[in-house]
Write a protein that holds these residues in place. Structure first.
Motif, PDB file in Angstrom:
ATOM      1  N   THR A  86       1.006  -1.200  -0.048  1.00 34.77           N
ATOM      2  CA  THR A  86      -0.069  -0.088   0.134  1.00 34.77           C
ATOM      3  C   THR A  86       0.882   1.230   0.063  1.00 34.77           C
ATOM      4  N   SER A  87       1.957   1.058   0.041  1.00 34.32           N
ATOM      5  CA  SER A  87       2.884   2.399   0.245  1.00 34.32           C
ATOM      6  C   SER A  87       4.226   1.957  -0.191  1.00 34.32           C
ATOM      7  N   VAL A  88       5.173   3.085  -0.275  1.00 34.02           N
ATOM      8  CA  VAL A  88       6.511   3.177  -0.183  1.00 34.02           C
ATOM      9  C   VAL A  88       7.261   3.920   0.984  1.00 34.02           C
ATOM     10  N   GLU A  89       7.850   2.845   1.640  1.00 37.12           N
ATOM     11  CA  GLU A  89       8.595   3.358   2.819  1.00 37.12           C
ATOM     12  C   GLU A  89      10.281   3.537   2.599  1.00 37.12           C
ATOM     13  N   ILE A  90      10.494   4.816   3.033  1.00 39.18           N
ATOM     14  CA  ILE A  90      11.910   5.371   2.838  1.00 39.18           C
ATOM     15  C   ILE A  90      12.237   5.240   4.407  1.00 39.18           C
ATOM     16  N   VAL A  91      13.382   4.368   4.389  1.00 34.82           N
ATOM     17  CA  VAL A  91      14.018   4.225   5.759  1.00 34.82           C
ATOM     18  C   VAL A  91      15.335   4.852   5.643  1.00 34.82           C
ATOM     19  N   THR A  92      15.824   5.902   6.722  1.00 34.73           N
ATOM     20  CA  THR A  92      16.937   6.317   6.795  1.00 34.73           C
ATOM     21  C   THR A  92      17.720   6.557   8.156  1.00 34.73           C
ATOM     22  N   GLU A  93      18.756   5.715   7.948  1.00 35.44           N
ATOM     23  CA  GLU A  93      19.568   5.402   9.053  1.00 35.44           C
ATOM     24  C   GLU A  93      20.517   6.849   9.837  1.00 35.44           C
TER      25      GLU A  93
END
Length: 218
Positions: A86-93
């Motif tokens: 359902t979505s695009v998840e952008i994970v930034t460390e």
């Protein structure tokens, strides 16, 4: 691996996404072997090296541009993208000069207009670092200012070696979500519930009554 499916989601990404990790269909990470700092430097200086009249300006701008390019490289290497149902998840460390905690930005698939790849549209990048390319996830809920002709905005994804595959996976997930939402539903309505006008029938010696029912596809 720098990309994969739900079966091999990295642990840090799974911890950040929590329950959404179970619906991941594709994920991708930046490739540290790509010359990200050089590509960002080339994008920043533009055509100035080919214009001798701007050489004095480069003497003053070279140091801050190099620092900015290093920051951009660190940010993009710390950024991963996960495509869910359902979505695009952008994970930034956490990275240098940035935030100290894992940051997650969620973009609903329904609001994504396109994924625009800049690889073939920036001559300086093609000249300095032809193997790199960056893309923008264009979110219909974000607009640029008047100086950008009102084009939709969105986060920039850089350093992913196969940026075209990431674009394909995002658009395919959006298409699946859209087709599911538009599936036909059978809707029925009772057009006559007056007991005096009910249809009757015999079943097992007992008289049964039921209203007339008409249905339609919507």
């Amino acid at each position: 691996p720098r990309s994969g499916s739900r079966d091999n989601v990295p642990s840090f990404m799974r911890d950040a996404l929590k329950e959404k990790a179970n619906s991941v269909v594709f994920w991708s990470q930046a490739d540290p072997s790509l010359p990200l700092q050089r590509s960002n430097f080339c994008r920043s200086i533009g055509p100035l090296p080919f214009l001798p009249c701007f050489y004095p300006h480069l003497l003053f701008l070279c140091t801050p541009i190099c620092c900015f390019s290093y920051y951009e490289k660190s940010k993009y290497l710390a950024t991963s993208v996960a495509v869910t149902a359902t979505s695009v998840e952008i994970v930034t460390e956490p990275h240098c000069c940035g935030h100290k905690q894992v940051k997650v930005q969620s973009i609903p698939l329904q609001s994504i207009l396109d994924v625009y790849i800049y690889k073939e549209n920036h001559p300086m990048q093609m000249y300095c670092a032809p193997d790199t390319g960056y893309a923008q996830i264009r979110d219909g809920t974000i607009e640029f200012g008047a100086n950008n002709r009102g084009r939709p905005g969105g986060p920039i994804i850089d350093g992913h070696r196969d940026i075209a595959t990431l674009k394909q996976k995002i658009l395919e997930a959006k298409e699946r979500l859209t087709s599911t939402a538009q599936a036909p539903v059978y809707v029925g309505t009772v057009v006559n519930s007056n007991v005096s006008s009910l249809n009757t029938g015999q079943y097992g010696g007992y008289e049964m009554s039921y209203p007339q029912y008409h249905g339609s596809l919507r």
